[in-house]
Design a protein around this motif. Sequence first.
Motif: not given
Length: 485
Positions: A265-269, A290-299
Motif C-alpha cells: 500500500x505504501x507504493x500507491x499512496x 489469469x488466475x493470480x491471487x492478489x492481496x494488499x500488503x504493507x512494507x
Amino acid sequence: MDLYSLTLHEIRDKIRSGEICSKEVLDSVYNRIENLDDKIGAYLTLAKDKAYEAAESVDKRIAEGEKLGDLAGIPMAIKDNISTNGIRTTCASKMLENYVPPFDAHVCEKLKAAGAILIGKTNLDEFAMGSSTENSALKTTRNPWDLERVPGGSSGGSAAAVAADEAFFSLGSDTGGSIRQPASLCGVVGFKPTYGAVSRYGLVAYGSSFDQIGPFTKDVEDCAIVLNHLYGHDERDSTSLAVEHGDFTEALNKDIKGMKIGLPKEYFEEGIDPDVKKIVLDGVKILEGLGAHVEEISLPYSKYALPVYYIAASAEASSNLARFDGVRYGYRAKEYDSLEEMYINSRSEGFGDEVKLRIMLGTYTLSSGYYDAYYNKALKVRRLIKQEFEKAFEKYDIIISPTSPTTAFKIGERTDDQLAMYMSDICTVPVNIAGIPAISLPCGFSKGLPVGMQIMSKALGEASIIKAAHAFERNTDFSKKKPTL
C-alpha cells in the motif's frame, strides 16, 4: 517492414534461416541512427568499424555452417559507464571525456562471445548520478515519445535507443532505479538482476553495494534471452555470486494460475500520480484475471528507503570517485601552483554539480562527527528494509508497484527542484537496498506517455518475474506500441 523495428528474437530467426545477413541488419540500424539520433541524442560514441568487422565475422561463420547462439549478429548498445576495450568510455563526464579503456567489462566479454555486435555507447547522467540524463556533461538525450521530455535516468540513452529502434537491446546500470525508471518513461522493458548475479567488473563504480548491470529490451522474451548471456560467476568481482542459473526462456509462456501477488500500500499512496496508480492497478487486474491471487500488503520501512539510499550510496560514491584526481588518468587542470591545487582544480573543473553534491554529502556522512548519526544508522535501516522484503517473499511469489510515480516530465522541469528529482526513484530504490531482482514493463499510457509496472521477487527469483511479466505481455499489446518519430 524495416529490419530495425523488429524484436531481437524476430531478427535472430531471420538471420538463422538465412533470410537476411548480419550486415543488412547493421546497415538498417545505422541508417536509423543517422536519420534519427540528431533528434534523440541517445549515443555518445559509435563504433562502426569494429561493428562491421564483427558482422562480417558472424556472416562468415554462418556461411560455413556453424550454428550460432541467440545473440549472433544482433546489434546492441552499451551505457557509457561500462568499459569497452578500444572504445571511448566517458561516463558522460568531462573527467573521462577522452578515456579509452584497455579492457572489456565482463558483460562485454560475454556478449561478444555470444556474437552480439556493439554499435555504440549511450548517454547517461554523469557517473550515473541522476534520474533524467540532464546531468550529462556531453549532450541532452530526449524521450522518443515526446522530444520535449526526459527519457529518465541515469541510463536514459540506453532506454531511448531501444525505444527509438536504434538498437535491438542495450545495457544500463541500476544503482537506485537507473534501468527501471527510464524503461518506464520510454515504454520499454528494463530488468535489474539480483545483486551479484551479473559481474560488475568493468562497470565504473558509483555505489558498489547497490550497482547492478542489466538489459533494456523491446519485449519480455528478448529480456529473457539477454539475461541468459549476462549471468554467471566472475572471480574478478568479489561480490559475484557463485550460483548456477537456469535458462530464463523456460519461464516464458507459463500459466500463472495460483501465483501469489502482494501489492504494498505504501507504493500507491501520496506522491503517485492518480493516472499512474489506476493504470498499474488495471494491469494487476489482468494478472488476477489469469488466475493470480492478489492481496494488499504493507512494507512500512520503505518510507525510509530514499534517505537510506542517498546517505549510503553517496558515501560509497565519495570513496569510489576519489580515484579521479588528475594524476593517473582522466582530466587534469591546466593551471595550478601546487599538488594540492592540481587536485582541487582538476576535480572542480572535471566533475559536474550533481557529482560534486553527492561526493560532498558522502564525505560529510562518513566524517568522524557524523558517521554514527547518518551512515551507521542508514545501514541499520537498510537491514530492516531487506528483512521486510524477505518476510514478504515467504508468502508472496512477486510484489507489484508502479515503477515511476509519474510519466516523463519536461526537460528542465525539475532541475531546480532537487527533492522532486530524487522522488523520481521512490518506487525503485528499495529494490537496490534489498538486493533483489525487478523488472519494469509497459502497462499502459497516460496522456500519450508510457507507464511502467514494476514486478519484484526474492533474491534469484528472476524466473517468477519473467513468468508473470510475459503472461501480462501476452494478454496486452502495450509492448508493441511505438513512438511516432
